[in-house]
Design a protein around this motif. Structure first.
Motif, PDB file in Angstrom:
ATOM      1  N   LYS A   1      32.497  34.175  45.479  1.00 22.32           N
ATOM      2  CA  LYS A   1      31.277  33.541  45.104  1.00 22.32           C
ATOM      3  C   LYS A   1      30.140  33.840  45.837  1.00 22.32           C
ATOM      4  CE  LYS A   1      33.920  29.309  44.331  1.00 22.32           C
ATOM      5  NZ  LYS A   1      34.300  27.802  44.889  1.00 22.32           N
TER       6      LYS A   1
ATOM      7  N   LEU B   1      32.316  35.598  36.660  1.00 26.12           N
ATOM      8  CA  LEU B   1      33.162  35.725  37.925  1.00 26.12           C
ATOM      9  C   LEU B   1      34.409  34.937  37.480  1.00 26.12           C
ATOM     10  CD1 LEU B   1      34.238  35.505  41.051  1.00 26.12           C
ATOM     11  CD2 LEU B   1      32.957  33.450  41.384  1.00 26.12           C
TER      12      LEU B   1
ATOM     13  N   GLU C   1      38.938  27.611  43.037  1.00 26.39           N
ATOM     14  CA  GLU C   1      38.594  28.152  41.555  1.00 26.39           C
ATOM     15  C   GLU C   1      37.718  27.343  40.440  1.00 26.39           C
ATOM     16  OE1 GLU C   1      42.333  26.007  40.897  1.00 26.39           O
ATOM     17  OE2 GLU C   1      41.611  27.111  42.646  1.00 26.39           O
TER      18      GLU C   1
ATOM     19  N   PRO D   1      33.309  29.436  39.395  1.00 25.67           N
ATOM     20  CA  PRO D   1      33.814  30.567  38.319  1.00 25.67           C
ATOM     21  C   PRO D   1      33.741  30.549  36.815  1.00 25.67           C
ATOM     22  CG  PRO D   1      35.211  30.240  40.408  1.00 25.67           C
ATOM     23  CD  PRO D   1      34.373  29.230  40.580  1.00 25.67           C
TER      24      PRO D   1
END
Length: 365
Positions: A91, A117, A129, A152
């Motif tokens: 990140k 991502l 996540e 993400p």
């Protein structure tokens, strides 16, 4: 675009950044070679740039090396594989990679780098996540990085990744997810949406933890789903006092994060139940009492006090021991002076330094 939750490692090759054949940076920690899903990941990615030069509490300097490698190699997308540390590093690389070289990234003005991502968690714990938060360390101090763009684009969930986790790590990450579900539920920032995620997470973890720790595959899927939902809840509300108290325990005694958080939760919950006059939630003490009751019912208990006792007994059953100290007074003073004030603001009952000292005393002694 809003995040997409995808199930199954075979879906990796179909996701746009990978399917397009762009150059990918694979951010993965030292456990990657031992993962049951490693071969399928590598086959899906084809030629890629690997980055693993970071530890379980990643340093700012580690992230800088990752940014340098990402730029040098001309990467255009990132795939993160691992626990919270791997995903947090990825990140930060995404957030910092378009800033000018030599920039102090933590003091810079952040924007969306638009680097795709994909996050593939290999633990069922942090829910990183699906959150806009990352944690790194600089000069020994925890640095919280938060930006909407680092959620993400894809959270790819593969329960088979949990099969190689050591039992102790399973316990720690499970307790982290359970704590996050509970904390988000009682946070002053809770919403109908976050409570829906929290309810699902807590009920699912309580119903499946035994079978999950015994290696049941169906339970592993359920726990991974629950941990992700707890992460989605925390993405809305942020964490509260148990997390605020846990960070120094982690650094001072080298305790895994989930272990430290779980030790903090019962005494803090007990303190809140006894100090309704210090309620800071604008919805009031009666609202908070109803929240505590709802959490206890999700834990299959008749009352909040019963739920606290159940959580405490769960720690004993799982062998989650308190840290040992030969200098309790020194440690208690240090701990009570270094509680994260930002996380405390999200808690529904005020905790001052005197109360923090007493709570830490319960944890340590």
């Amino acid at each position: 675009m809003s995040q997409q939750i995808v199930w199954g490692i075979d879906r990796l090759q179909t996701l746009p950044p990978v399917a397009a054949g762009v150059k990918v940076m694979l951010v993965a920690d030292s456990s990657f070679p031992y993962l049951s899903i490693r071969r399928r990941i590598e086959e899906s990615l084809g030629p890629h740039v690997g980055f693993d030069a970071f530890g379980s509490n990643p340093l700012y300097e580690d992230v800088c090396k990752g940014v340098e490698l990402f730029v040098k190699e001309g990467c255009a997308a990132i795939v993160a594989v691992g626990g919270g540390s791997s995903i947090d590093v990825a990140k930060c690389i995404k957030l910092f990679c378009r800033l000018a070289p030599g920039t102090d990234y933590l003091k810079a003005e952040w924007g969306d780098s638009r680097v795709p991502l994909i996050a593939i968690p290999t633990t069922a714990g942090t829910g990183s996540e699906s959150t806009r938060y990352a944690v790194i360390y600089r000069d020994g101090a925890k640095q919280s990085v938060a930006h909407s763009s680092i959620v993400p684009d894809y959270a790819l969930l593969e329960p088979a990744a949990l099969s190689t986790l050591p039992l102790y790590q399973k316990k720690c990450t499970l307790l982290d997810a359970l704590s996050q579900g509970i904390e988000s539920w009682w946070s002053v920032n809770s919403t109908d949406e976050s409570i829906s995620h929290s309810t699902y997470a807590v009920e699912t973890i309580m119903a499946n933890m035994g079978r999950y720790l015994s290696g049941d595959a169906d339970a592993a899927r359920a726990i991974m789903d629950a941990a992700n939902r707890a992460g989605q809840a925390i993405n809305i509300t942020q964490t509260t006092a148990p997390h605020a108290f846990s960070y120094k325990l982690t650094s001072l005694y080298s305790l895994p994060h989930g272990h430290a958080v779980a030790l903090c939760l019962p005494p803090i919950w007990r303190y809140m139940l006894a100090n309704g006059s210090r309620c800071t939630d604008p919805r009031g003490w009666e609202h908070l009492q109803s929240v505590f009751e709802s959490i206890s019912h999700a834990m299959q208990c008749d009352s909040a006090l019963d739920a606290v006792s159940l959580f405490q007994s769960l720690l004993s059953k799982l062998g989650m021991q308190r840290p040992h100290t030969d200098t309790p007074e020194r440690d208690l003073t240090l701990l009570s002076q270094t509680v994260n004030p930002v996380r405390l603001k999200n808690s529904p009952v005020a905790i001052d330094q005197t109360a923090a000292y007493a709570i830490y005393k319960t944890i340590l002694l």
